[in-house]
Motif scaffolding. Structure first.
Motif, PDB file in Angstrom:
ATOM      1  N   ALA A  63       0.829  -1.213   0.000  1.00 38.44           N
ATOM      2  CA  ALA A  63       0.000   0.000   0.000  1.00 38.44           C
ATOM      3  C   ALA A  63       0.862   1.262   0.000  1.00 38.44           C
ATOM      4  CB  ALA A  63      -0.911   0.006   1.226  1.00 38.44           C
ATOM      5  N   PHE A  64       0.304   2.305  -0.568  1.00 35.05           N
ATOM      6  CA  PHE A  64       0.939   3.618  -0.492  1.00 35.05           C
ATOM      7  C   PHE A  64       0.734   4.172   0.910  1.00 35.05           C
ATOM      8  CE2 PHE A  64      -0.228   3.303  -5.038  1.00 35.05           C
ATOM      9  CZ  PHE A  64       1.036   3.450  -5.584  1.00 35.05           C
ATOM     10  N   PRO A  65       1.647   5.032   1.381  1.00 35.66           N
ATOM     11  CA  PRO A  65       1.442   5.645   2.702  1.00 35.66           C
ATOM     12  C   PRO A  65       0.086   6.346   2.766  1.00 35.66           C
ATOM     13  CG  PRO A  65       3.644   6.118   1.894  1.00 35.66           C
ATOM     14  CD  PRO A  65       2.891   5.467   0.759  1.00 35.66           C
ATOM     15  N   GLY A  66      -0.651   6.063   3.803  1.00 39.74           N
ATOM     16  CA  GLY A  66      -1.953   6.708   3.986  1.00 39.74           C
ATOM     17  C   GLY A  66      -3.091   6.071   3.223  1.00 39.74           C
ATOM     18  N   GLU A  67      -2.794   5.102   2.363  1.00 40.10           N
ATOM     19  CA  GLU A  67      -3.848   4.429   1.588  1.00 40.10           C
ATOM     20  C   GLU A  67      -4.725   3.598   2.519  1.00 40.10           C
ATOM     21  OE1 GLU A  67      -4.222   0.924  -1.774  1.00 40.10           O
ATOM     22  OE2 GLU A  67      -2.360   2.032  -1.635  1.00 40.10           O
ATOM     23  N   ARG A  68      -6.045   3.676   2.309  1.00 35.54           N
ATOM     24  CA  ARG A  68      -6.947   2.937   3.182  1.00 35.54           C
ATOM     25  C   ARG A  68      -8.016   2.153   2.426  1.00 35.54           C
ATOM     26  NH1 ARG A  68      -6.630   4.081   8.566  1.00 35.54           N
ATOM     27  NH2 ARG A  68      -8.742   3.390   8.906  1.00 35.54           N
ATOM     28  N   GLY A  69      -8.345   2.546   1.220  1.00 36.30           N
ATOM     29  CA  GLY A  69      -9.450   1.960   0.463  1.00 36.30           C
ATOM     30  C   GLY A  69      -9.587   0.452   0.551  1.00 36.30           C
ATOM     31  N   ASP A  70      -8.818  -0.273  -0.266  1.00 38.64           N
ATOM     32  CA  ASP A  70      -8.886  -1.737  -0.277  1.00 38.64           C
ATOM     33  C   ASP A  70      -8.410  -2.336   1.033  1.00 38.64           C
ATOM     34  OD1 ASP A  70      -9.949  -1.895  -2.795  1.00 38.64           O
ATOM     35  OD2 ASP A  70      -8.028  -2.208  -3.797  1.00 38.64           O
ATOM     36  N   LEU A  71      -7.496  -1.633   1.707  1.00 42.21           N
ATOM     37  CA  LEU A  71      -6.977  -2.156   2.970  1.00 42.21           C
ATOM     38  C   LEU A  71      -8.076  -2.313   4.011  1.00 42.21           C
ATOM     39  CD1 LEU A  71      -3.597  -0.288   3.531  1.00 42.21           C
ATOM     40  CD2 LEU A  71      -3.950  -2.718   3.096  1.00 42.21           C
ATOM     41  N   GLU A  72      -9.048  -1.408   3.993  1.00 41.10           N
ATOM     42  CA  GLU A  72     -10.113  -1.498   4.986  1.00 41.10           C
ATOM     43  C   GLU A  72     -10.865  -2.825   4.860  1.00 41.10           C
ATOM     44  OE1 GLU A  72     -13.928   0.969   6.669  1.00 41.10           O
ATOM     45  OE2 GLU A  72     -12.207   2.056   5.884  1.00 41.10           O
ATOM     46  N   ARG A  73     -11.106  -3.257   3.643  1.00 43.46           N
ATOM     47  CA  ARG A  73     -11.777  -4.544   3.418  1.00 43.46           C
ATOM     48  C   ARG A  73     -10.911  -5.686   3.952  1.00 43.46           C
ATOM     49  NH1 ARG A  73     -10.646  -8.098  -0.072  1.00 43.46           N
ATOM     50  NH2 ARG A  73      -9.451  -6.679  -1.387  1.00 43.46           N
ATOM     51  N   VAL A  74      -9.614  -5.642   3.657  1.00 43.87           N
ATOM     52  CA  VAL A  74      -8.706  -6.698   4.101  1.00 43.87           C
ATOM     53  C   VAL A  74      -8.618  -6.714   5.629  1.00 43.87           C
ATOM     54  CG1 VAL A  74      -6.350  -7.602   3.965  1.00 43.87           C
ATOM     55  CG2 VAL A  74      -7.392  -6.557   1.953  1.00 43.87           C
ATOM     56  N   VAL A  75      -8.569  -5.536   6.242  1.00 43.50           N
ATOM     57  CA  VAL A  75      -8.518  -5.448   7.706  1.00 43.50           C
ATOM     58  C   VAL A  75      -9.778  -6.061   8.312  1.00 43.50           C
ATOM     59  CG1 VAL A  75      -8.650  -3.815   9.643  1.00 43.50           C
ATOM     60  CG2 VAL A  75      -6.898  -3.525   7.888  1.00 43.50           C
ATOM     61  N   ARG A  76     -10.937  -5.718   7.758  1.00 46.45           N
ATOM     62  CA  ARG A  76     -12.191  -6.256   8.297  1.00 46.45           C
ATOM     63  C   ARG A  76     -12.273  -7.782   8.122  1.00 46.45           C
ATOM     64  NH1 ARG A  76     -15.468  -2.298   9.982  1.00 46.45           N
ATOM     65  NH2 ARG A  76     -15.114  -0.203   9.182  1.00 46.45           N
ATOM     66  N   GLU A  77     -11.811  -8.284   6.978  1.00 46.20           N
ATOM     67  CA  GLU A  77     -11.801  -9.734   6.760  1.00 46.20           C
ATOM     68  C   GLU A  77     -10.843 -10.423   7.735  1.00 46.20           C
ATOM     69  OE1 GLU A  77     -10.784 -10.117   2.639  1.00 46.20           O
ATOM     70  OE2 GLU A  77     -12.818  -9.635   1.963  1.00 46.20           O
ATOM     71  N   THR A  78      -9.723  -9.774   8.036  1.00 45.81           N
ATOM     72  CA  THR A  78      -8.752 -10.342   8.979  1.00 45.81           C
ATOM     73  C   THR A  78      -9.352 -10.379  10.381  1.00 45.81           C
ATOM     74  OG1 THR A  78      -6.946  -9.481   7.619  1.00 45.81           O
ATOM     75  CG2 THR A  78      -6.404 -10.157   9.875  1.00 45.81           C
ATOM     76  N   ILE A  79     -10.055  -9.329  10.768  1.00 47.94           N
ATOM     77  CA  ILE A  79     -10.720  -9.302  12.075  1.00 47.94           C
ATOM     78  C   ILE A  79     -11.712 -10.460  12.172  1.00 47.94           C
ATOM     79  CG2 ILE A  79     -12.359  -8.043  13.524  1.00 47.94           C
ATOM     80  CD1 ILE A  79     -10.935  -5.450  12.677  1.00 47.94           C
ATOM     81  N   GLU A  80     -12.502 -10.658  11.118  1.00 46.78           N
ATOM     82  CA  GLU A  80     -13.472 -11.769  11.123  1.00 46.78           C
ATOM     83  C   GLU A  80     -12.771 -13.108  11.274  1.00 46.78           C
ATOM     84  OE1 GLU A  80     -16.275 -11.877   7.911  1.00 46.78           O
ATOM     85  OE2 GLU A  80     -16.768  -9.758   8.148  1.00 46.78           O
ATOM     86  N   SER A  81     -11.683 -13.300  10.548  1.00 48.99           N
ATOM     87  CA  SER A  81     -10.946 -14.553  10.623  1.00 48.99           C
ATOM     88  C   SER A  81     -10.414 -14.788  12.035  1.00 48.99           C
ATOM     89  CB  SER A  81      -9.787 -14.526   9.622  1.00 48.99           C
ATOM     90  OG  SER A  81      -9.012 -15.689   9.742  1.00 48.99           O
ATOM     91  N   LEU A  82      -9.885 -13.724  12.645  1.00 51.18           N
ATOM     92  CA  LEU A  82      -9.358 -13.843  14.006  1.00 51.18           C
ATOM     93  C   LEU A  82     -10.486 -14.081  15.024  1.00 51.18           C
ATOM     94  CD1 LEU A  82      -6.684 -11.028  13.799  1.00 51.18           C
ATOM     95  CD2 LEU A  82      -6.232 -13.489  13.961  1.00 51.18           C
ATOM     96  N   ALA A  83     -11.594 -13.399  14.829  1.00 52.95           N
ATOM     97  CA  ALA A  83     -12.702 -13.511  15.778  1.00 52.95           C
ATOM     98  C   ALA A  83     -13.341 -14.892  15.745  1.00 52.95           C
ATOM     99  CB  ALA A  83     -13.758 -12.439  15.491  1.00 52.95           C
ATOM    100  N   TYR A  84     -13.438 -15.484  14.555  1.00 56.39           N
ATOM    101  CA  TYR A  84     -14.095 -16.773  14.419  1.00 56.39           C
ATOM    102  C   TYR A  84     -13.136 -17.943  14.489  1.00 56.39           C
ATOM    103  CZ  TYR A  84     -18.095 -13.960  13.195  1.00 56.39           C
ATOM    104  OH  TYR A  84     -19.117 -13.039  13.232  1.00 56.39           O
ATOM    105  N   GLY A  85     -11.858 -17.634  14.630  1.00 58.02           N
ATOM    106  CA  GLY A  85     -10.866 -18.691  14.775  1.00 58.02           C
ATOM    107  C   GLY A  85     -10.659 -19.540  13.544  1.00 58.02           C
ATOM    108  N   ALA A  86     -11.031 -18.995  12.395  1.00 57.76           N
ATOM    109  CA  ALA A  86     -10.923 -19.767  11.152  1.00 57.76           C
ATOM    110  C   ALA A  86      -9.505 -19.793  10.626  1.00 57.76           C
ATOM    111  CB  ALA A  86     -11.856 -19.175  10.099  1.00 57.76           C
TER     112      ALA A  86
END
Length: 86
Positions: A63-86
């Motif tokens: 990612a470029f410094p300060g870029e958030r667009g696509d990263l936000e989706r990846v961050v949310r998917e990572t949170i789900e994976s961690l939360a559900y233990g998948a």
């Protein structure tokens, strides 16, 4: 009395979810998030969780410094994976 290291009492998935939440609120930048996740490590995570975090680290590195667009989706998917233990 030796100082207590409480960090060892908190599992790495909880620490990473906390870091990702800080990123979502704008408290952490991309580079800081990547660095802090690397410090926590992924050794304790289940294989699917580890894969999700490693994919996020790659996305953060690309990612470029300060870029958030696509990263936000990846961050949310990572949170789900961690939360559900998948």
């Amino acid at each position: 009395i030796p100082k207590r290291d409480w960090s060892s009492d908190v599992c790495s998935s909880d620490l990473i979810v906390s870091l990702l939440s800080q990123w979502l609120t704008g408290s952490l930048g991309n580079d800081e998030l990547r660095k802090r996740i690397a410090e926590v490590g992924t050794a304790e995570l289940a294989p699917g969780q580890r894969a999700a975090v490693e994919a996020l680290l790659v996305a953060l590195g690309d990612a470029f410094p300060g870029e958030r667009g696509d990263l936000e989706r990846v961050v949310r998917e990572t949170i789900e994976s961690l939360a559900y233990g998948a």
